[in-house]
Design a protein around this motif. Sequence first.
Motif, PDB file in Angstrom:
ATOM      1  N   GLY A 119     -19.827   5.636   3.028  1.00 49.70           N
ATOM      2  CA  GLY A 119     -19.905   6.411   1.927  1.00 49.70           C
ATOM      3  C   GLY A 119     -18.597   6.280   1.044  1.00 49.70           C
ATOM      4  N   PHE A 120     -17.817   5.469   1.573  1.00 47.35           N
ATOM      5  CA  PHE A 120     -16.208   5.149   1.367  1.00 47.35           C
ATOM      6  C   PHE A 120     -16.002   3.693   0.950  1.00 47.35           C
ATOM      7  CE2 PHE A 120     -16.231   9.557   2.280  1.00 47.35           C
ATOM      8  CZ  PHE A 120     -15.547  10.331   1.258  1.00 47.35           C
ATOM      9  N   GLN A 121     -15.342   3.428   0.169  1.00 46.35           N
ATOM     10  CA  GLN A 121     -14.596   1.954   0.157  1.00 46.35           C
ATOM     11  C   GLN A 121     -13.191   1.976   0.214  1.00 46.35           C
ATOM     12  OE1 GLN A 121     -14.723  -0.069  -3.847  1.00 46.35           O
ATOM     13  NE2 GLN A 121     -15.639   1.910  -4.779  1.00 46.35           N
ATOM     14  N   LEU A 122     -12.611   1.115   0.977  1.00 43.18           N
ATOM     15  CA  LEU A 122     -11.000   1.189   1.204  1.00 43.18           C
ATOM     16  C   LEU A 122     -10.368  -0.173   0.849  1.00 43.18           C
ATOM     17  CD1 LEU A 122     -12.659   2.733   3.837  1.00 43.18           C
ATOM     18  CD2 LEU A 122     -10.538   2.787   4.696  1.00 43.18           C
ATOM     19  N   TRP A 123      -9.461   0.009   0.133  1.00 40.85           N
ATOM     20  CA  TRP A 123      -8.789  -1.259  -0.345  1.00 40.85           C
ATOM     21  C   TRP A 123      -7.515  -1.190  -0.051  1.00 40.85           C
ATOM     22  CZ3 TRP A 123     -11.059  -5.261  -3.151  1.00 40.85           C
ATOM     23  CH2 TRP A 123     -12.362  -5.001  -3.771  1.00 40.85           C
ATOM     24  N   GLY A 124      -6.561  -2.390   0.154  1.00 45.04           N
ATOM     25  CA  GLY A 124      -5.260  -2.294   0.210  1.00 45.04           C
ATOM     26  C   GLY A 124      -4.700  -2.926  -1.075  1.00 45.04           C
ATOM     27  N   LEU A 125      -3.496  -2.236  -1.438  1.00 42.63           N
ATOM     28  CA  LEU A 125      -2.909  -2.488  -2.766  1.00 42.63           C
ATOM     29  C   LEU A 125      -1.375  -3.142  -2.260  1.00 42.63           C
ATOM     30  CD1 LEU A 125      -5.086  -0.714  -3.533  1.00 42.63           C
ATOM     31  CD2 LEU A 125      -3.859   0.085  -5.369  1.00 42.63           C
ATOM     32  N   ALA A 126      -0.964  -4.168  -2.882  1.00 42.94           N
ATOM     33  CA  ALA A 126       0.124  -4.791  -2.583  1.00 42.94           C
ATOM     34  C   ALA A 126       0.925  -5.206  -3.949  1.00 42.94           C
ATOM     35  CB  ALA A 126       0.078  -6.030  -1.643  1.00 42.94           C
ATOM     36  N   GLY A 127       2.374  -5.104  -3.794  1.00 45.06           N
ATOM     37  CA  GLY A 127       3.106  -5.466  -5.008  1.00 45.06           C
ATOM     38  C   GLY A 127       2.972  -4.599  -6.021  1.00 45.06           C
ATOM     39  N   ASP A 128       2.482  -5.503  -7.138  1.00 40.05           N
ATOM     40  CA  ASP A 128       2.443  -4.842  -8.577  1.00 40.05           C
ATOM     41  C   ASP A 128       1.200  -4.108  -8.634  1.00 40.05           C
ATOM     42  OD1 ASP A 128       0.980  -6.945  -8.937  1.00 40.05           O
ATOM     43  OD2 ASP A 128       2.020  -8.010 -10.360  1.00 40.05           O
ATOM     44  N   ALA A 129       0.224  -4.283  -7.779  1.00 48.75           N
ATOM     45  CA  ALA A 129      -1.158  -3.347  -7.673  1.00 48.75           C
ATOM     46  C   ALA A 129      -0.821  -2.169  -7.498  1.00 48.75           C
ATOM     47  CB  ALA A 129      -1.871  -4.333  -6.779  1.00 48.75           C
ATOM     48  N   VAL A 130       0.234  -1.736  -6.763  1.00 48.16           N
ATOM     49  CA  VAL A 130       0.633  -0.238  -6.399  1.00 48.16           C
ATOM     50  C   VAL A 130       1.039   0.335  -7.652  1.00 48.16           C
ATOM     51  CG1 VAL A 130       1.993   1.234  -5.076  1.00 48.16           C
ATOM     52  CG2 VAL A 130       1.287  -0.928  -4.228  1.00 48.16           C
ATOM     53  N   PRO A 131       0.196   1.377  -8.206  1.00 46.03           N
ATOM     54  CA  PRO A 131       0.701   2.072  -9.298  1.00 46.03           C
ATOM     55  C   PRO A 131       2.113   2.916  -9.214  1.00 46.03           C
ATOM     56  CG  PRO A 131      -0.831   3.515  -8.531  1.00 46.03           C
ATOM     57  CD  PRO A 131      -0.804   2.107  -7.506  1.00 46.03           C
ATOM     58  N   ALA A 132       3.009   2.668 -10.337  1.00 48.74           N
ATOM     59  CA  ALA A 132       4.111   3.660 -10.411  1.00 48.74           C
ATOM     60  C   ALA A 132       4.212   4.892 -10.214  1.00 48.74           C
ATOM     61  CB  ALA A 132       4.804   3.140 -11.678  1.00 48.74           C
TER      62      ALA A 132
END
Length: 319
Positions: A119-132
Amino acid sequence: MAHDAPRMTTSPTGLPLAAALNGVAPLLHLGVIRAQGEEAAKFLHGQLTNDFSLLGLSEARLAGFCSAKGRLLASFIGFKLAHDDILLVCSADLLPATLKRLSMFLLRAKAKLSDASAGFQLWGLAGDAVPAALPAAPWSKLDADGGQMVRLYPGAGVDRAMWVAPVDAPAPGGERLADAQWRWLEVMSGVATLSQPVVEAFVPQMLNLESVGGVNFKKGCYPGQEVVARSQFRGTLKRRAYVVQGDAAMTTGQEIFHVNDPSQPCGTVVEAAPHPEAGWSAIVSMQTSAAGGGRLHLAAADGPGLSLLPLPYPLLADI
């Protein structure tokens, strides 16, 4: 042993490596256990190494699930969707056994547990993909883009976060990172995710869990609590997690040897990934005496050499 400086700080494009590792990666190696009900937080509080009773909606918890002997059966990143609805993210290969064992302790608790991975999706965010907007402190949490975003420890100086959302939500935008690139950043963070080959191999401190916010020594009892507390407060911890690098491929569960005692291993590979340019990096749990000097080798006393890198965070005992 002197701590070697990390090698290979530029990407094939000539950019600094940190600048090249920006983007998003699907975290297909992880799964989700869902705990729902008015006593869900209370139940988890009594089973895991961290405090879930006081867990707020704007924070997450790193936590371990231990055997009665204090050995880790699983590690989680947990957070609340609501006060009676909690998600636990763990290695997918441990999820069925972990869910079964946790369910054994439910008894009359007003809570239910389920495998919610589909029921869920999981994503890794790195660098400038991480919101301020996401607070900088590790394990802080933000409602973002229809899901929940959790700040992780950085890897190799690169900001990291995990985004968990319903499976039908739009995927996050950004350049795609290869799975190996994300795994390398995780290794370089020094915060390991327990997986099947090393189940019941470590008490939490052998993975530095107490130094990265994964153990609360003031909370009530949980399985293995006496062993974990005794390891912390009676005598010196003899095994810790370290980050190493080498030229040869490494896999979880491989043994590490020290030149001064070639007859028996001094440690174990907990998590490993190829460096984005060459060689491999790994989190290893090993005897603290082996980190003090002398050569380390992979798989055998005369195996490929390994270099010890600085830990990216202070150990609790050293703070």
